[in-house]
Design a protein around this motif. Sequence first.
Motif, PDB file in Angstrom:
ATOM      1  N   HIS A  72       0.840  -1.191   0.000  1.00  0.00           N
ATOM      2  CA  HIS A  72       0.000   0.000   0.000  1.00  0.00           C
ATOM      3  C   HIS A  72       0.875   1.241   0.000  1.00  0.00           C
ATOM      4  O   HIS A  72       1.586   1.505   0.967  1.00  0.00           O
ATOM      5  CB  HIS A  72      -0.932  -0.007   1.208  1.00  0.00           C
ATOM      6  N   THR A  73       0.836   2.012  -1.057  1.00  0.00           N
ATOM      7  CA  THR A  73       1.703   3.196  -1.158  1.00  0.00           C
ATOM      8  C   THR A  73       1.331   4.261  -0.141  1.00  0.00           C
ATOM      9  O   THR A  73       2.196   4.986   0.324  1.00  0.00           O
ATOM     10  CB  THR A  73       1.638   3.791  -2.579  1.00  0.00           C
ATOM     11  N   GLY A  74       0.076   4.359   0.241  1.00  0.00           N
ATOM     12  CA  GLY A  74      -0.348   5.368   1.207  1.00  0.00           C
ATOM     13  C   GLY A  74       0.064   5.029   2.627  1.00  0.00           C
ATOM     14  O   GLY A  74       0.266   5.909   3.453  1.00  0.00           O
ATOM     15  N   THR A  75       0.197   3.747   2.924  1.00  0.00           N
ATOM     16  CA  THR A  75       0.600   3.291   4.258  1.00  0.00           C
ATOM     17  C   THR A  75       1.707   2.250   4.090  1.00  0.00           C
ATOM     18  O   THR A  75       1.455   1.052   4.118  1.00  0.00           O
ATOM     19  CB  THR A  75      -0.604   2.678   5.010  1.00  0.00           C
ATOM     20  N   PRO A  76       2.954   2.705   3.911  1.00  0.00           N
ATOM     21  CA  PRO A  76       4.049   1.792   3.548  1.00  0.00           C
ATOM     22  C   PRO A  76       4.382   0.733   4.592  1.00  0.00           C
ATOM     23  O   PRO A  76       4.961  -0.283   4.255  1.00  0.00           O
ATOM     24  CB  PRO A  76       5.235   2.721   3.319  1.00  0.00           C
ATOM     25  N   ASP A 101       2.102  -0.826   6.504  1.00  0.00           N
ATOM     26  CA  ASP A 101       0.909  -1.663   6.704  1.00  0.00           C
ATOM     27  C   ASP A 101       0.972  -2.827   5.722  1.00  0.00           C
ATOM     28  O   ASP A 101       0.883  -2.643   4.515  1.00  0.00           O
ATOM     29  CB  ASP A 101      -0.358  -0.830   6.456  1.00  0.00           C
TER      30      ASP A 101
END
Length: 130
Positions: free
Chosen positions: A65-69, A71
């Motif tokens: 997940h690029t928004g939450t690296p 996670d």
Amino acid sequence: LNLHALGDSRNNASFADGQSASVNIADLLGIAGANLDARNINSTGPLYRLSGTHVKIALKYSNMHTGTPLDYTVKTEGAVDFTPGVWTSVGPKMVYKADTTGRLHRFQRYHYALRVSFVTTGTIGTPDAF
């Protein structure tokens, strides 16, 4: 898991992490936009209930997940679609029946069905500092 119609980003069914995903056939057909009581579009006669149809479920798994690296939770998106205008057969079946004289007659029967296919894709990974 989020299920939606192909080309539509609105979720028609969502399942929380750890929850078993279960969708009945009627809901699956509704998400795909299919109606077994509608006429097959390339035919003037049969309903999809008689001619069959093919429902495809494309599942895409990812923990990148690029928004939450940091996670690494695996998330799944599912796009549901059906193939309009085709007859969906499970293939011919040869049946032999005897008449009253004992003579055998051969019949070729086609059974039409609701076929459901799954296609899975995705990217799963973990970081490695070395």
